[in-house]
Design an enzyme around this catalytic site. Sequence first.
Site, PDB file in Angstrom:
ATOM      1  N   HIS A   1      -3.285   6.753   4.904  1.00  0.00           N
ATOM      2  CA  HIS A   1      -3.752   5.620   4.097  1.00  0.00           C
ATOM      3  C   HIS A   1      -5.168   5.264   4.543  1.00  0.00           C
ATOM      4  CE1 HIS A   1      -4.010   1.923   2.015  1.00  0.00           C
ATOM      5  NE2 HIS A   1      -3.633   1.121   2.998  1.00  0.00           N
TER       6      HIS A   1
ATOM      7  N   ASN B   1     -10.276   0.164   1.021  1.00  0.00           N
ATOM      8  CA  ASN B   1      -8.822   0.289   0.927  1.00  0.00           C
ATOM      9  C   ASN B   1      -8.407   0.077  -0.531  1.00  0.00           C
ATOM     10  OD1 ASN B   1      -6.064  -0.060   0.967  1.00  0.00           O
ATOM     11  ND2 ASN B   1      -6.046  -1.531   2.654  1.00  0.00           N
TER      12      ASN B   1
ATOM     13  N   CYS C   1       0.806  -1.238   0.000  1.00  0.00           N
ATOM     14  CA  CYS C   1       0.000   0.000   0.000  1.00  0.00           C
ATOM     15  C   CYS C   1       0.833   1.279   0.000  1.00  0.00           C
ATOM     16  CB  CYS C   1      -0.975  -0.005   1.173  1.00  0.00           C
ATOM     17  SG  CYS C   1      -2.171  -1.336   1.034  1.00  0.00           S
TER      18      CYS C   1
HETATM   19  N1  ACO Z   1     -18.400  -9.924   8.955  1.00  0.00           N
HETATM   20  C1  ACO Z   1     -18.806 -10.459  10.114  1.00  0.00           C
HETATM   21  N2  ACO Z   1     -17.969 -11.017  11.005  1.00  0.00           N
HETATM   22  C2  ACO Z   1     -16.657 -11.040  10.688  1.00  0.00           C
HETATM   23  C3  ACO Z   1     -16.159 -10.485   9.485  1.00  0.00           C
HETATM   24  C4  ACO Z   1     -17.107  -9.931   8.615  1.00  0.00           C
HETATM   25  N3  ACO Z   1     -16.739  -9.364   7.429  1.00  0.00           N
HETATM   26  N4  ACO Z   1     -14.821 -10.628   9.458  1.00  0.00           N
HETATM   27  C5  ACO Z   1     -14.483 -11.234  10.611  1.00  0.00           C
HETATM   28  N5  ACO Z   1     -15.580 -11.494  11.348  1.00  0.00           N
HETATM   29  C6  ACO Z   1     -15.650 -12.124  12.649  1.00  0.00           C
HETATM   30  C7  ACO Z   1     -14.454 -12.989  12.941  1.00  0.00           C
HETATM   31  O1  ACO Z   1     -14.617 -14.262  12.363  1.00  0.00           O
HETATM   32  C8  ACO Z   1     -14.443 -13.004  14.446  1.00  0.00           C
HETATM   33  O2  ACO Z   1     -15.395 -13.953  14.897  1.00  0.00           O
HETATM   34  P1  ACO Z   1     -15.034 -14.904  16.147  1.00  0.00           P
HETATM   35  O3  ACO Z   1     -14.837 -13.971  17.298  1.00  0.00           O
HETATM   36  O4  ACO Z   1     -16.231 -15.763  16.240  1.00  0.00           O
HETATM   37  O5  ACO Z   1     -13.785 -15.630  15.755  1.00  0.00           O
HETATM   38  C9  ACO Z   1     -14.967 -11.627  14.836  1.00  0.00           C
HETATM   39  O6  ACO Z   1     -15.633 -11.126  13.661  1.00  0.00           O
HETATM   40  C10 ACO Z   1     -13.888 -10.647  15.226  1.00  0.00           C
HETATM   41  O7  ACO Z   1     -12.818 -10.727  14.297  1.00  0.00           O
HETATM   42  P2  ACO Z   1     -11.492  -9.878  14.455  1.00  0.00           P
HETATM   43  O8  ACO Z   1     -10.521 -10.306  13.424  1.00  0.00           O
HETATM   44  O9  ACO Z   1     -11.079  -9.887  15.889  1.00  0.00           O
HETATM   45  O10 ACO Z   1     -12.055  -8.419  14.130  1.00  0.00           O
HETATM   46  P3  ACO Z   1     -11.282  -7.082  14.262  1.00  0.00           P
HETATM   47  O11 ACO Z   1     -12.021  -6.200  15.182  1.00  0.00           O
HETATM   48  O12 ACO Z   1      -9.811  -7.291  14.489  1.00  0.00           O
HETATM   49  O13 ACO Z   1     -11.432  -6.466  12.803  1.00  0.00           O
HETATM   50  C11 ACO Z   1     -10.277  -6.189  10.739  1.00  0.00           C
HETATM   51  C12 ACO Z   1     -10.935  -7.175  11.685  1.00  0.00           C
HETATM   52  C13 ACO Z   1     -11.308  -5.188  10.277  1.00  0.00           C
HETATM   53  C14 ACO Z   1      -9.734  -6.961   9.547  1.00  0.00           C
HETATM   54  C15 ACO Z   1      -9.131  -5.475  11.476  1.00  0.00           C
HETATM   55  O14 ACO Z   1      -8.323  -6.413  12.125  1.00  0.00           O
HETATM   56  C16 ACO Z   1      -8.291  -4.637  10.564  1.00  0.00           C
HETATM   57  O15 ACO Z   1      -8.745  -3.642  10.026  1.00  0.00           O
HETATM   58  N6  ACO Z   1      -7.007  -4.988  10.420  1.00  0.00           N
HETATM   59  C17 ACO Z   1      -6.117  -4.204   9.564  1.00  0.00           C
HETATM   60  C18 ACO Z   1      -6.384  -4.514   8.140  1.00  0.00           C
HETATM   61  C19 ACO Z   1      -5.670  -3.539   7.248  1.00  0.00           C
HETATM   62  O16 ACO Z   1      -5.736  -2.360   7.410  1.00  0.00           O
HETATM   63  N7  ACO Z   1      -4.985  -4.051   6.269  1.00  0.00           N
HETATM   64  C20 ACO Z   1      -4.257  -3.178   5.379  1.00  0.00           C
HETATM   65  C21 ACO Z   1      -3.662  -3.974   4.382  1.00  0.00           C
HETATM   66  S1  ACO Z   1      -2.664  -2.958   3.439  1.00  0.00           S
HETATM   67  C22 ACO Z   1      -1.964  -3.837   2.181  1.00  0.00           C
HETATM   68  O17 ACO Z   1      -0.793  -3.704   1.977  1.00  0.00           O
HETATM   69  C23 ACO Z   1      -2.782  -4.795   1.359  1.00  0.00           C
END
Ligand code: ACO
Length: 333
Positions: A255, A285, A119
């Site tokens: 970002h 994103n 990114c």
């Molecule tokens: N819809 C419903 N439930 C979901 C979803 C969804 N889309 N996705 C995950 N869940 C569930 C999970 O399975 C989990 O259930 P469980 O507790 O029964 O296991 C629960 O929701 C909580 O999941 P977490 O992973 O703890 O959720 P979190 O609050 O951490 O949010 C997220 C997840 C949004 C992905 C967050 O961790 C995040 O934003 N991380 C950074 C991602 C990012 O910015 N990436 C950039 C990449 S840049 C590049 O170079 C490509």
Amino acid sequence: MKPSSLPHAVGLTALGTYVPSKVVTNHDLAKIVDTNDEWVVSRTGIKERRISEDNEFVSTLAFRAVDNLVQKYGSAVLEGVDLVIVATNTPDALFPSTAALVQSHFGLKAGAFDLLAACPGWIYALSAAHAYVKSGVCKKVLTIGSEVLSKVVDWTDRTTCVLFGDGACAAIVEEVPDGYGFKSFVLGSDGLGGKHLYMKCVAPSLPDGTMIQDKLYMNGREVFKFAVRIMESATIQALEKADMKLEDIALFIPHQANYRIIDAARAYLKLPLEKVMSNVERYGNTSTASIGIAMQEALDTNRIKDGDDLLLVTFGAGLTWASGVVRWYHKSF
Ligand code: ACO
């Protein structure tokens, strides 16, 4: 070039963008994976994203972003471009580079290469363009961030497919009047974190033995923790390098990955809400294109004026990060 004739100041002089017309809402996604609008909005701030058609690729989006640049500034904007850098994680092909496709599509007499830094790629491209122009190797660089992550995400994985959208930005980097332009860049990486966010290419595994699956993989929690920490420290480093204070910054353009990450960084830095640009709600994103698309919206809504100091900060796979300060220059072509 003689040292006396090298440019004193180098900056951004023009910006264009493109996003595909197809809008995919969280409600649409709830029909294909087990998710819902409330979960996605509360965890990420994203309501919808743009998704490319089957026949739209990174080169297509890059061409459209450059077309937008020409529409806004006239064809003179491309005159004298002698280097094209395309930052992307989803090129049409490993080679030819997408940059070479852009060069030939617009008939530019220019060198061309792609740059891969996840990114932060477009900020890396801006820093490279700055260095090329400052050193006299090139005079005018067309930098592009173009991404079709929708083509590589696993559409059965609700933890990743809700996060990304497609889009492109294109900008010119060249000499600007003294006092304007780039004030600092910070580039960083921590390859030990590679296992938290990856996508397959040639090798079956990373050097640490992590097997690489075919589609994009992300350990969201680990990336989230890293992102919040790095957004704050990379911001402070960019300010220190520019010999500036946070109060000097007119607009913070981070970002656009997740509104919670942006807001956590804002809170740590004690920035007022009105100084933070965010449009992740409508685009998700868009990786290398995200800061350019946010900057464009800030320009369109008069949140950036000539002479404003902007702080850009980004993170991504690698793990990598980048930040910088740039003083905006309104150029007439
Ligand atoms: N819809 C419903 N439930 C979901 C979803 C969804 N889309 N996705 C995950 N869940 C569930 C999970 O399975 C989990 O259930 P469980 O507790 O029964 O296991 C629960 O929701 C909580 O999941 P977490 O992973 O703890 O959720 P979190 O609050 O951490 O949010 C997220 C997840 C949004 C992905 C967050 O961790 C995040 O934003 N991380 C950074 C991602 C990012 O910015 N990436 C950039 C990449 S840049 C590049 O170079 C490509």
